[in-house]
Design a protein around this motif. Sequence first.
Motif, PDB file in Angstrom:
ATOM      1  N   ARG A  74       0.834  -1.210   0.000  1.00 31.56           N
ATOM      2  CA  ARG A  74       0.000   0.000   0.000  1.00 31.56           C
ATOM      3  C   ARG A  74       0.866   1.257   0.000  1.00 31.56           C
ATOM      4  O   ARG A  74       0.574   2.231  -0.683  1.00 31.56           O
ATOM      5  CB  ARG A  74      -0.911   0.006   1.233  1.00 31.56           C
ATOM      6  N   ASN A  76       3.875   1.581  -1.149  1.00 33.89           N
ATOM      7  CA  ASN A  76       4.871   1.555  -2.235  1.00 33.89           C
ATOM      8  C   ASN A  76       6.286   1.271  -1.740  1.00 33.89           C
ATOM      9  O   ASN A  76       7.246   1.837  -2.266  1.00 33.89           O
ATOM     10  CB  ASN A  76       4.871   2.858  -3.023  1.00 33.89           C
ATOM     11  N   HIS A 143      -6.790  -3.196  -6.079  1.00 29.86           N
ATOM     12  CA  HIS A 143      -6.099  -1.916  -5.951  1.00 29.86           C
ATOM     13  C   HIS A 143      -4.580  -2.091  -6.043  1.00 29.86           C
ATOM     14  O   HIS A 143      -3.897  -1.344  -6.728  1.00 29.86           O
ATOM     15  CB  HIS A 143      -6.481  -1.273  -4.615  1.00 29.86           C
ATOM     16  N   THR A 147      -2.312  -0.643  -9.113  1.00 25.03           N
ATOM     17  CA  THR A 147      -1.248   0.315  -8.806  1.00 25.03           C
ATOM     18  C   THR A 147       0.063  -0.111  -9.451  1.00 25.03           C
ATOM     19  O   THR A 147       0.772   0.699 -10.031  1.00 25.03           O
ATOM     20  CB  THR A 147      -1.068   0.441  -7.278  1.00 25.03           C
ATOM     21  N   GLN A 151       2.210   2.056 -12.950  1.00 27.11           N
ATOM     22  CA  GLN A 151       3.455   2.764 -12.724  1.00 27.11           C
ATOM     23  C   GLN A 151       4.097   3.145 -14.052  1.00 27.11           C
ATOM     24  O   GLN A 151       4.019   2.403 -15.023  1.00 27.11           O
ATOM     25  CB  GLN A 151       4.412   1.922 -11.884  1.00 27.11           C
ATOM     26  N   LYS A 159      -6.428   4.806 -16.447  1.00 20.41           N
ATOM     27  CA  LYS A 159      -6.546   5.802 -15.364  1.00 20.41           C
ATOM     28  C   LYS A 159      -7.944   6.386 -15.220  1.00 20.41           C
ATOM     29  O   LYS A 159      -8.383   6.640 -14.103  1.00 20.41           O
ATOM     30  CB  LYS A 159      -5.520   6.904 -15.535  1.00 20.41           C
ATOM     31  N   ALA A 165      -6.015   6.740  -9.123  1.00 21.08           N
ATOM     32  CA  ALA A 165      -4.838   6.435  -9.942  1.00 21.08           C
ATOM     33  C   ALA A 165      -4.171   7.696 -10.426  1.00 21.08           C
ATOM     34  O   ALA A 165      -4.728   8.713 -10.537  1.00 21.08           O
ATOM     35  CB  ALA A 165      -5.235   5.594 -11.146  1.00 21.08           C
TER      36      ALA A 165
END
Length: 165
Positions: A74, A76, A143, A147, A151, A159, A165
């Motif tokens: 979550r 990153n 989610h 994600t 990237q 998006k 996002a």
Amino acid sequence: MGKVLVLNASYEPLNLTSWRRAVVLLLKGKAEQLEHNGKLVYTQFPLPTVIRLRHYVRVPYKEIPLTRRNILERDNNMCQYCGTRNEQLTLDHVLPRSRGGPETWENIVAACVRCNVRKGSRTPREANMPLNRHPRRPHSSLHFELTRHLQGDRNQEWKKYVIGA
């Protein structure tokens, strides 16, 4: 060739599937193509990147477990105090456990060892260490996967269908 975002009939993200499975759903008339990347599967049939099911599929709510791995995902894999990215992140309670801080998504963040020790048993305000991003419960396990796939410049057409996002 990549993954394809599958939307429910209500336009909410449902899952990610292979491009082959997406093409089968399109050919059977079970889905419609909303976005493509310009590549062709065969003549006059663009490779889909986003499809929408024609009929609504009811999906049961599934609780995402509060685990170290999910919290790091979550956040990153980044310290929420200084922004450092490394392999040796710890978990920090925003409101310390010694003060009754709960084990919840909203109270635990990823932190580097240095920041975690510096903060100690204080709140971020008391330690003068503001959070880069306030912790929250993820919307769904999808989610995390979305994600990861959003990237960089990949899958930009997704998006507009993905909240946050």
